[in-house]
Write an enzyme that holds these catalytic residues in place. Structure first.
Site, PDB file in Angstrom:
ATOM      1  N   THR A  94      35.623  43.949  51.911  1.00 16.77           N
ATOM      2  CA  THR A  94      36.578  44.721  52.713  1.00 16.77           C
ATOM      3  C   THR A  94      35.878  45.605  53.742  1.00 16.77           C
ATOM      4  O   THR A  94      34.786  46.135  53.482  1.00 16.77           O
ATOM      5  CB  THR A  94      37.471  45.600  51.795  1.00 16.77           C
ATOM      6  N   SER A 126      37.148  55.088  47.665  1.00 21.14           N
ATOM      7  CA  SER A 126      37.898  54.962  46.402  1.00 21.14           C
ATOM      8  C   SER A 126      37.019  54.188  45.428  1.00 21.14           C
ATOM      9  O   SER A 126      36.016  53.576  45.843  1.00 21.14           O
ATOM     10  CB  SER A 126      39.206  54.189  46.615  1.00 21.14           C
ATOM     11  N   TYR A 159      37.809  51.498  43.954  1.00 21.38           N
ATOM     12  CA  TYR A 159      37.893  50.092  44.368  1.00 21.38           C
ATOM     13  C   TYR A 159      36.859  49.790  45.450  1.00 21.38           C
ATOM     14  O   TYR A 159      36.103  48.814  45.361  1.00 21.38           O
ATOM     15  CB  TYR A 159      39.311  49.774  44.875  1.00 21.38           C
ATOM     16  N   HIS A 160      36.813  50.628  46.502  1.00 18.68           N
ATOM     17  CA  HIS A 160      35.848  50.377  47.578  1.00 18.68           C
ATOM     18  C   HIS A 160      34.410  50.531  47.079  1.00 18.68           C
ATOM     19  O   HIS A 160      33.510  49.843  47.543  1.00 18.68           O
ATOM     20  CB  HIS A 160      36.119  51.322  48.760  1.00 18.68           C
ATOM     21  N   LYS A 170      33.375  47.315  45.617  1.00 23.71           N
ATOM     22  CA  LYS A 170      33.046  46.327  46.657  1.00 23.71           C
ATOM     23  C   LYS A 170      31.677  46.633  47.288  1.00 23.71           C
ATOM     24  O   LYS A 170      30.969  45.726  47.715  1.00 23.71           O
ATOM     25  CB  LYS A 170      34.130  46.331  47.744  1.00 23.71           C
TER      26      LYS A 170
HETATM   27  P1  NAD Z   1      45.578  40.002  44.406  1.00 21.75           P
HETATM   28  O1  NAD Z   1      45.540  41.024  43.325  1.00 21.75           O
HETATM   29  O2  NAD Z   1      46.933  39.571  44.859  1.00 21.75           O
HETATM   30  O3  NAD Z   1      44.739  38.722  43.984  1.00 21.75           O
HETATM   31  C1  NAD Z   1      43.618  38.790  43.143  1.00 21.75           C
HETATM   32  C2  NAD Z   1      43.809  37.750  42.055  1.00 21.75           C
HETATM   33  O4  NAD Z   1      42.667  37.771  41.213  1.00 21.75           O
HETATM   34  C3  NAD Z   1      45.034  38.030  41.176  1.00 21.75           C
HETATM   35  O5  NAD Z   1      45.842  36.885  41.083  1.00 21.75           O
HETATM   36  C4  NAD Z   1      44.431  38.423  39.816  1.00 21.75           C
HETATM   37  O6  NAD Z   1      45.244  38.008  38.741  1.00 21.75           O
HETATM   38  C5  NAD Z   1      43.077  37.702  39.858  1.00 21.75           C
HETATM   39  N1  NAD Z   1      42.032  38.344  39.051  1.00 21.75           N
HETATM   40  C6  NAD Z   1      41.656  39.657  39.060  1.00 21.75           C
HETATM   41  N2  NAD Z   1      40.681  39.854  38.166  1.00 21.75           N
HETATM   42  C7  NAD Z   1      40.423  38.651  37.580  1.00 21.75           C
HETATM   43  C8  NAD Z   1      39.539  38.220  36.570  1.00 21.75           C
HETATM   44  N3  NAD Z   1      38.719  39.076  35.949  1.00 21.75           N
HETATM   45  N4  NAD Z   1      39.528  36.907  36.220  1.00 21.75           N
HETATM   46  C9  NAD Z   1      40.358  36.027  36.810  1.00 21.75           C
HETATM   47  N5  NAD Z   1      41.248  36.381  37.766  1.00 21.75           N
HETATM   48  C10 NAD Z   1      41.263  37.683  38.149  1.00 21.75           C
HETATM   49  O7  NAD Z   1      44.730  40.581  45.616  1.00 21.75           O
HETATM   50  P2  NAD Z   1      44.585  40.018  47.111  1.00 21.75           P
HETATM   51  O8  NAD Z   1      45.284  40.935  48.016  1.00 21.75           O
HETATM   52  O9  NAD Z   1      44.879  38.568  47.136  1.00 21.75           O
HETATM   53  O10 NAD Z   1      43.035  40.240  47.333  1.00 21.75           O
HETATM   54  C11 NAD Z   1      42.099  39.197  47.078  1.00 21.75           C
HETATM   55  C12 NAD Z   1      40.706  39.647  47.470  1.00 21.75           C
HETATM   56  O11 NAD Z   1      40.700  39.980  48.866  1.00 21.75           O
HETATM   57  C13 NAD Z   1      40.269  40.895  46.718  1.00 21.75           C
HETATM   58  O12 NAD Z   1      38.944  40.752  46.290  1.00 21.75           O
HETATM   59  C14 NAD Z   1      40.381  41.999  47.729  1.00 21.75           C
HETATM   60  O13 NAD Z   1      39.409  42.978  47.508  1.00 21.75           O
HETATM   61  C15 NAD Z   1      40.155  41.269  49.042  1.00 21.75           C
HETATM   62  N6  NAD Z   1      40.830  41.974  50.133  1.00 21.75           N
HETATM   63  C16 NAD Z   1      42.206  42.042  50.181  1.00 21.75           C
HETATM   64  C17 NAD Z   1      42.819  42.753  51.213  1.00 21.75           C
HETATM   65  C18 NAD Z   1      44.322  42.871  51.309  1.00 21.75           C
HETATM   66  O14 NAD Z   1      44.798  43.561  52.230  1.00 21.75           O
HETATM   67  N7  NAD Z   1      45.093  42.238  50.437  1.00 21.75           N
HETATM   68  C19 NAD Z   1      42.037  43.386  52.191  1.00 21.75           C
HETATM   69  C20 NAD Z   1      40.654  43.294  52.106  1.00 21.75           C
HETATM   70  C21 NAD Z   1      40.060  42.579  51.077  1.00 21.75           C
END
Ligand code: NAD
Length: 397
Positions: free
Chosen positions: A145, A187, A189-190, A193
């Site tokens: 991110t 945070s 979370y960050h 990452k």
């Molecule tokens: P999301 O929570 O919808 O999807 C993540 C998926 O991973 C979920 O389905 C969850 O069940 C699964 N998961 C989590 N931990 C797990 C584990 N230990 N084993 C197996 N599955 C697991 O989130 P998202 O918005 O799709 O984000 C996906 C990635 O993209 C993340 O790593 C996030 O940091 C990154 N990201 C997202 C955004 C955003 O705006 N959505 C922005 C920047 C980065």
């Protein structure tokens, strides 16, 4: 290619898995369905009714004639399960979305702070260790991110991952060192990452793993070409105080007659990208793997930067909603500038979708259609960065 999509039931992972399957790749989704479990824990639901994973996969088979495999494995807790699946699939590439991704949820309490670090660091480290143990040369594409860099913007452009710094020793000799661009996580979370980045750096250097880390902006939008093909394929739309992103909050507020709740002054500037471009960027990254032995390839994955107030004004101009300033639950500067290079994806041909061009369609296609499922009680932010913050309330409609 044989591609494993870790976290493929999630907001970014699901449409990515569909696109890769449509493009002819053999896709295996790995997900422990923890986002659905956390929805239950928080008492929230996606505005769009998301089908269970079996229905989703059956619908995809029906409309596309292609099948996607699914395995329920917790990649943070079940190392043996992950290793044996990697060995069985022998993927050419692994896309890693499987982390707890909500900053507010990560700041909710001690349990969620610990869960976010345990889950995210173990997930990433288990994957790296398993690739090394099995001697797999799969290209690892991770979703990182832009938020790792913090939001104290000083007007200088954030480069793609690395910074050249001049150093000198006591004898006055000078040299240049290329370092990871310093992070300033805002945070837990960050922070997770930011720690991921060091794990990638170590395993790329020590074991010559091929790794691309995509530093993504806030993703907005819901549907892609593939998720529109059947109601059971619809993507999630989170708008609750923990998992909902700022734009989704504004859209549900506007469509349901509430003022747009701008945290603080709204001067915070963020990076944004549409979900359709997320999917395109991941496909582009997969098509351009780094050679073995190269340092981690870090690519900024953003279309534009906007201030929160600017986004609210854009939504207001489309919907006629009013703005309401509420306390900011986060510990951050009242306002910041943010410039970041997106040169790599531009060079690879990406013409990103911009908020001002596609927001109206999003409002009508998703938020109006499912407005009957809106629950105003879940919108205010409940996770507070410090004890001094006060919990938010949604102003009257
Ligand atoms: P999301 O929570 O919808 O999807 C993540 C998926 O991973 C979920 O389905 C969850 O069940 C699964 N998961 C989590 N931990 C797990 C584990 N230990 N084993 C197996 N599955 C697991 O989130 P998202 O918005 O799709 O984000 C996906 C990635 O993209 C993340 O790593 C996030 O940091 C990154 N990201 C997202 C955004 C955003 O705006 N959505 C922005 C920047 C980065």
């Amino acid at each position: 290619m044989r591609i494993m999509v870790l976290g493929g039931d999630g907001f970014c992972g699901w449409p990515t898995a569909l696109r890769l399957s449509r493009d002819g790749h053999e896709v295996t989704i790995v997900d422990n369905l923890s986002h659905r479990r956390i929805d239950g824990e928080l008492g929230v639901e996606s505005l769009t009714p998301i089908a269970d994973i079996d229905e989703r996969l059956a619908a995809w088979q029906r409309v596309s004639g292609r099948s996607i495999a699914f395995r329920n494995v917790d990649i943070a807790q079940d190392y043996d399960g992950l290793r044996s699946l990697l060995s069985e699939v022998d993927p050419d590439a692994v896309v890693h979305f499987a982390e707890q991704r909500a900053a507010p949820y990560s700041m909710r309490n001690s349990a969620t702070k610990r869960y976010t670090i345990d889950n995210n660091i173990n997930a990433t480290h288990n994957l790296l260790v398993a690739l090394v143990e099995l001697d797999l040369d799969a290209h690892l594409v991770h979703l990182g991110t832009m938020g790792v860099y913090g939001y104290s913007g000083d007007g200088f452009e954030i480069p793609e991952g690395y910074l050249d710094v001049s150093v000198s020793n006591t004898e006055g000799q000078a040299a240049t060192r290329c370092i990871l661009y310093p992070t300033q996580p805002g945070s837990v979370y960050h922070l997770s990452k930011s720690l991921d980045q060091l794990l990638f750096q170590f395993y790329a250097r020590n074991d010559r793993l091929r790794i691309t880390d995509l530093h993504q902006g806030i993703v907005w939008g819901t549907q892609t070409e593939e998720t529109r093909l059947d109601d059971a394929l619809v993507n999630r739309f989170d708008y609750d105080g923990d998992y909902g992103t700022v734009l989704n909050r504004f859209l549900v507020e506007a469509v349901n007659g509430y003022p747009l709740t701008v945290h603080g002054s709204g001067g915070q500037t963020r990076a944004f990208i549409n979900i359709q471009d997320t999917v395109r960027c991941v496909a582009l990254a997969l098509a351009h793997p780094p050679p073995r032995g190269e340092r981690v390839r870090i690519i900024n994955q953003l279309a534009e930067t906007q201030s929160v107030k600017g986004v609210a004004e854009l939504v207001a101009s489309i919907t006629g909603a009013q703005l309401a300033h509420v306390d900011n639950p986060r510990k951050e500067a009242e306002s910041n500038s943010l410039q970041a290079s997106n040169q790599t994806f531009r060079t690879l041909g990406l013409e990103p979708i911009l908020l001002r061009d596609a927001l109206l369609n999003e409002t009508l296609e998703v938020v109006e259609r499912f407005k009957h499922r809106f629950n105003p009680d879940v919108v205010p932010a409940r996770s507070l960065w410090t004890r001094e913050n006060r919990p938010g309330v949604l102003p009257d409609p």
